[in-house]
Design an enzyme around this catalytic site. Sequence first.
Site, short mmCIF file in Angstrom:
data_model
loop_
_atom_site.label_atom_id
_atom_site.label_comp_id
_atom_site.label_asym_id
_atom_site.label_seq_id
_atom_site.Cartn_x
_atom_site.Cartn_y
_atom_site.Cartn_z
N LYS A 1 54.60 9.08 35.33
CA LYS A 1 53.80 9.11 34.22
C LYS A 1 54.48 7.86 33.22
O LYS A 1 55.63 8.18 33.14
CB LYS A 1 53.78 10.29 33.31
CG LYS A 1 52.72 11.32 34.04
CD LYS A 1 52.38 12.68 33.06
CE LYS A 1 51.57 13.59 33.57
NZ LYS A 1 51.58 14.75 32.48
N SER B 1 48.23 17.26 26.42
CA SER B 1 49.08 16.28 25.72
C SER B 1 48.00 14.82 25.49
O SER B 1 47.92 14.47 24.40
CB SER B 1 50.38 15.88 26.48
OG SER B 1 51.14 17.08 26.49
N ARG C 1 46.04 27.10 32.91
CA ARG C 1 45.13 27.17 31.69
C ARG C 1 43.88 27.39 32.44
O ARG C 1 43.14 28.33 31.80
CB ARG C 1 45.11 25.72 30.84
CG ARG C 1 46.29 25.55 30.25
CD ARG C 1 46.34 24.05 30.08
NE ARG C 1 46.52 23.18 31.11
CZ ARG C 1 46.44 22.07 31.23
NH1 ARG C 1 46.21 21.10 30.09
NH2 ARG C 1 46.53 21.31 32.28
N HIS D 1 52.02 24.72 25.20
CA HIS D 1 53.39 24.40 25.84
C HIS D 1 54.24 25.72 25.02
O HIS D 1 54.84 26.67 25.54
CB HIS D 1 54.24 23.62 25.53
CG HIS D 1 53.57 22.26 26.54
ND1 HIS D 1 53.01 21.01 25.98
CD2 HIS D 1 53.14 22.20 27.96
CE1 HIS D 1 52.58 20.14 26.75
NE2 HIS D 1 52.81 20.89 27.97
N1 COA Z 1 49.30 23.84 27.17
C1 COA Z 1 48.97 22.56 26.93
N2 COA Z 1 48.91 21.75 27.96
C2 COA Z 1 49.31 21.96 29.09
C3 COA Z 1 49.90 23.21 29.51
C4 COA Z 1 49.90 24.06 28.47
N3 COA Z 1 50.29 25.47 28.57
N4 COA Z 1 50.35 23.36 30.65
C5 COA Z 1 50.13 22.12 31.10
N5 COA Z 1 49.58 21.26 29.97
C6 COA Z 1 49.40 19.83 30.17
C7 COA Z 1 50.15 19.05 29.93
O1 COA Z 1 50.11 18.49 28.41
C8 COA Z 1 49.80 17.65 30.36
O2 COA Z 1 48.97 16.90 30.04
P1 COA Z 1 48.56 15.33 30.16
O3 COA Z 1 48.53 15.13 31.58
O4 COA Z 1 47.54 15.18 29.22
O5 COA Z 1 49.75 14.64 29.67
C9 COA Z 1 49.44 18.35 32.14
O6 COA Z 1 48.90 19.67 31.81
C10 COA Z 1 50.54 18.36 33.05
O7 COA Z 1 51.79 18.40 32.44
P2 COA Z 1 53.07 19.15 32.60
O8 COA Z 1 52.78 20.54 32.69
O9 COA Z 1 54.24 18.77 31.92
O10 COA Z 1 53.32 19.00 34.22
P3 COA Z 1 53.84 17.35 34.64
O11 COA Z 1 52.72 17.14 35.62
O12 COA Z 1 54.04 16.48 33.51
O13 COA Z 1 55.16 17.85 35.37
C11 COA Z 1 56.73 18.65 36.83
C12 COA Z 1 55.32 18.29 36.50
C13 COA Z 1 57.72 17.82 35.93
C14 COA Z 1 56.97 20.01 36.76
C15 COA Z 1 56.82 18.12 38.23
O14 COA Z 1 56.28 16.58 38.38
C16 COA Z 1 58.22 17.93 38.72
O15 COA Z 1 58.94 18.88 39.24
N6 COA Z 1 58.91 16.76 38.88
C17 COA Z 1 60.10 16.57 39.42
C18 COA Z 1 60.16 15.95 40.63
C19 COA Z 1 59.90 17.07 41.84
O16 COA Z 1 60.69 17.81 42.07
N7 COA Z 1 58.79 16.51 42.56
C20 COA Z 1 58.30 17.66 43.44
C21 COA Z 1 57.49 18.57 42.97
S1 COA Z 1 56.93 19.50 44.24
#
Ligand code: COA
Length: 167
Positions: free
Chosen positions: A44, A131, A93, A20
């Site tokens: 989550k 994560s 990634r 991140h």
């Molecule tokens: N390095 C390491 N890990 C990474 C990474 C990076 N560069 N990029 C993503 N990840 C991992 C995260 O650690 C996480 O791992 P986990 O599943 O083991 O916890 C996974 O990828 C996804 O996490 P993240 O990138 O934080 O995305 P998310 O799915 O948690 O969140 C949101 C996505 C918050 C952007 C999305 O749900 C959102 O916009 N929510 C708001 C509601 C909304 O508008 N919904 C409609 C969307 S179309």
Amino acid sequence: MSQEILAVYPGSFDPPTNGHLDIITRSTRLFCKIIVAVTDNCNKKHTFCLDERLQLLCESTKALKNVEILPFSGLLVNYLEQINSFVVIRGLRVLSDFEYEFQMALMNRKLNKKIETVFLIPDQSYTFLSSSMVKEIAMLGGDMSGLVPKCVAKELKNKYQKNEYTK
Ligand code: COA
């Protein structure tokens, strides 16, 4: 032009990893300001509460001048409108990230046609990081060096030594 743009990097950051941070650092070179928007309302079940995730991100990004860490809830597009931004940063990634990210980018554009999603590729050494994986390594007493910032490694140790694993 892009130097004047405020961009938002949204995610759950549970906890933040070096992957991140790599994306945040790359973004700071492209945009004038980055808001790291930490969600608390997704489906989550979080291991770290919102305050802990905000705190860990603040600590990890303190050397970066144009980064602000803020919580957000509700739809991302509404949040973007509220803060007057139209750029979403996401990390790609591996190929398997693409389908979900593509879907999310198109849905956000459907909800607000002004929204653009910018995909950044992290350093190769972080492509395998997530994560959940670092939490599993911490739980099983593995070496977290190079995977997460020092403050996160410390909190992971505290959490799992106290047996607070919730996910
Ligand atoms: N390095 C390491 N890990 C990474 C990474 C990076 N560069 N990029 C993503 N990840 C991992 C995260 O650690 C996480 O791992 P986990 O599943 O083991 O916890 C996974 O990828 C996804 O996490 P993240 O990138 O934080 O995305 P998310 O799915 O948690 O969140 C949101 C996505 C918050 C952007 C999305 O749900 C959102 O916009 N929510 C708001 C509601 C909304 O508008 N919904 C409609 C969307 S179309």
